[in-house]
Design a protein around this motif. Structure first.
Motif, PDB file in Angstrom:
ATOM      1  N   VAL A   1       0.840  -1.201   0.000  1.00 49.89           N
ATOM      2  CA  VAL A   1       0.000   0.000   0.000  1.00 49.89           C
ATOM      3  C   VAL A   1       0.875   1.252   0.000  1.00 49.89           C
ATOM      4  O   VAL A   1       0.637   2.190  -0.767  1.00 49.89           O
ATOM      5  N   ALA A   2       1.908   1.272   0.823  1.00 49.27           N
ATOM      6  CA  ALA A   2       2.807   2.435   0.871  1.00 49.27           C
ATOM      7  C   ALA A   2       3.449   2.672  -0.498  1.00 49.27           C
ATOM      8  O   ALA A   2       3.483   3.802  -0.988  1.00 49.27           O
ATOM      9  N   GLY A   3       3.945   1.623  -1.129  1.00 43.45           N
ATOM     10  CA  GLY A   3       4.551   1.755  -2.448  1.00 43.45           C
ATOM     11  C   GLY A   3       3.559   2.248  -3.482  1.00 43.45           C
ATOM     12  O   GLY A   3       3.889   3.088  -4.330  1.00 43.45           O
ATOM     13  N   SER A   4       2.335   1.755  -3.423  1.00 48.93           N
ATOM     14  CA  SER A   4       1.298   2.187  -4.363  1.00 48.93           C
ATOM     15  C   SER A   4       0.971   3.662  -4.186  1.00 48.93           C
ATOM     16  O   SER A   4       0.801   4.390  -5.167  1.00 48.93           O
ATOM     17  N   LEU A   5       0.892   4.109  -2.948  1.00 45.51           N
ATOM     18  CA  LEU A   5       0.605   5.526  -2.690  1.00 45.51           C
ATOM     19  C   LEU A   5       1.729   6.422  -3.210  1.00 45.51           C
ATOM     20  O   LEU A   5       1.469   7.472  -3.798  1.00 45.51           O
ATOM     21  N   ILE A   6       2.966   6.002  -3.008  1.00 48.05           N
ATOM     22  CA  ILE A   6       4.105   6.780  -3.489  1.00 48.05           C
ATOM     23  C   ILE A   6       4.055   6.907  -5.011  1.00 48.05           C
ATOM     24  O   ILE A   6       4.208   7.997  -5.574  1.00 48.05           O
ATOM     25  N   MET A   7       3.812   5.794  -5.702  1.00 48.15           N
ATOM     26  CA  MET A   7       3.786   5.827  -7.169  1.00 48.15           C
ATOM     27  C   MET A   7       2.579   6.602  -7.697  1.00 48.15           C
ATOM     28  O   MET A   7       2.694   7.325  -8.694  1.00 48.15           O
ATOM     29  N   CYS A   8       1.451   6.476  -7.043  1.00 51.46           N
ATOM     30  CA  CYS A   8       0.258   7.231  -7.449  1.00 51.46           C
ATOM     31  C   CYS A   8       0.519   8.730  -7.298  1.00 51.46           C
ATOM     32  O   CYS A   8       0.182   9.514  -8.181  1.00 51.46           O
ATOM     33  N   ASP A   9       1.143   9.125  -6.184  1.00 52.58           N
ATOM     34  CA  ASP A   9       1.470  10.531  -5.965  1.00 52.58           C
ATOM     35  C   ASP A   9       2.455  11.025  -7.016  1.00 52.58           C
ATOM     36  O   ASP A   9       2.301  12.125  -7.557  1.00 52.58           O
ATOM     37  N   ARG A  10       3.436  10.205  -7.345  1.00 54.39           N
ATOM     38  CA  ARG A  10       4.423  10.592  -8.367  1.00 54.39           C
ATOM     39  C   ARG A  10       3.729  10.840  -9.710  1.00 54.39           C
ATOM     40  O   ARG A  10       3.977  11.835 -10.378  1.00 54.39           O
ATOM     41  N   MET A  11       2.856   9.941 -10.096  1.00 53.47           N
ATOM     42  CA  MET A  11       2.160  10.069 -11.393  1.00 53.47           C
ATOM     43  C   MET A  11       1.230  11.279 -11.388  1.00 53.47           C
ATOM     44  O   MET A  11       1.150  12.011 -12.372  1.00 53.47           O
ATOM     45  N   ALA A  12       0.527  11.498 -10.279  1.00 56.60           N
ATOM     46  CA  ALA A  12      -0.409  12.634 -10.196  1.00 56.60           C
ATOM     47  C   ALA A  12       0.346  13.963 -10.285  1.00 56.60           C
ATOM     48  O   ALA A  12      -0.100  14.882 -10.979  1.00 56.60           O
ATOM     49  N   LYS A  13       1.462  14.059  -9.600  1.00 55.04           N
ATOM     50  CA  LYS A  13       2.226  15.311  -9.624  1.00 55.04           C
ATOM     51  C   LYS A  13       2.897  15.527 -10.977  1.00 55.04           C
ATOM     52  O   LYS A  13       3.064  16.665 -11.413  1.00 55.04           O
ATOM     53  N   ALA A  14       3.270  14.461 -11.658  1.00 55.73           N
ATOM     54  CA  ALA A  14       3.884  14.588 -12.975  1.00 55.73           C
ATOM     55  C   ALA A  14       2.857  15.055 -14.017  1.00 55.73           C
ATOM     56  O   ALA A  14       3.201  15.784 -14.950  1.00 55.73           O
ATOM     57  N   ALA A  15       1.603  14.660 -13.836  1.00 55.23           N
ATOM     58  CA  ALA A  15       0.544  15.031 -14.782  1.00 55.23           C
ATOM     59  C   ALA A  15       0.067  16.460 -14.548  1.00 55.23           C
ATOM     60  O   ALA A  15      -0.524  17.061 -15.445  1.00 55.23           O
ATOM     61  N   ALA A  16       0.315  16.977 -13.354  1.00 56.82           N
ATOM     62  CA  ALA A  16      -0.190  18.320 -13.010  1.00 56.82           C
ATOM     63  C   ALA A  16       0.596  19.423 -13.676  1.00 56.82           C
ATOM     64  O   ALA A  16       1.623  19.334 -14.177  1.00 56.82           O
TER      65      ALA A  16
END
Length: 104
Positions: A89-104
């Motif tokens: 779960v921690a790894g998934s949250l980190i990667m989701c945050d990375r992708m969201a911030k890259a798309a912003a």
């Protein structure tokens, strides 16, 4: 047995006998980001700026990252939570945050 999609055919898999060997083989210009909670130098995920090139290092669920690993990390980040998160779960949250911030 749990790798039903045989991910190793599509994603490089590297194995190292020691942390020093792993660290010596980090890709050029790559930051080592520890994922650890709690830790005195950890930055909360919402405030964290992901480096362009990095390796995220997640520790074991029962004892986290070793002291040696934490000392070698360029940055440490944690996902804020009221409860302890398992490593997946921690790894998934980190990667989701990375992708969201890259798309912003």
């Amino acid at each position: 047995m749990s790798d039903t999609t045989k991910a190793w055919r599509s994603i490089p898999l590297f194995q190292y006998l020691t942390f020093d060997e792993f660290y010596a083989h980090l890709p050029h210009d790559c930051r080592l980001i520890g994922v650890e909670f709690p830790h005195e130098k950890a930055v909360s995920l919402p405030k964290f700026t992901h480096p362009e090139r990095c390796v995220y290092l997640l520790g074991a669920e029962d004892y986290g990252l070793s002291k040696q690993a934490l000392e070698r990390c360029h940055r440490v980040v944690y996902a804020p939570s009221q409860r302890c998160l398992n490593v997946a779960v921690a790894g998934s949250l980190i990667m989701c945050d990375r992708m969201a911030k890259a798309a912003a």
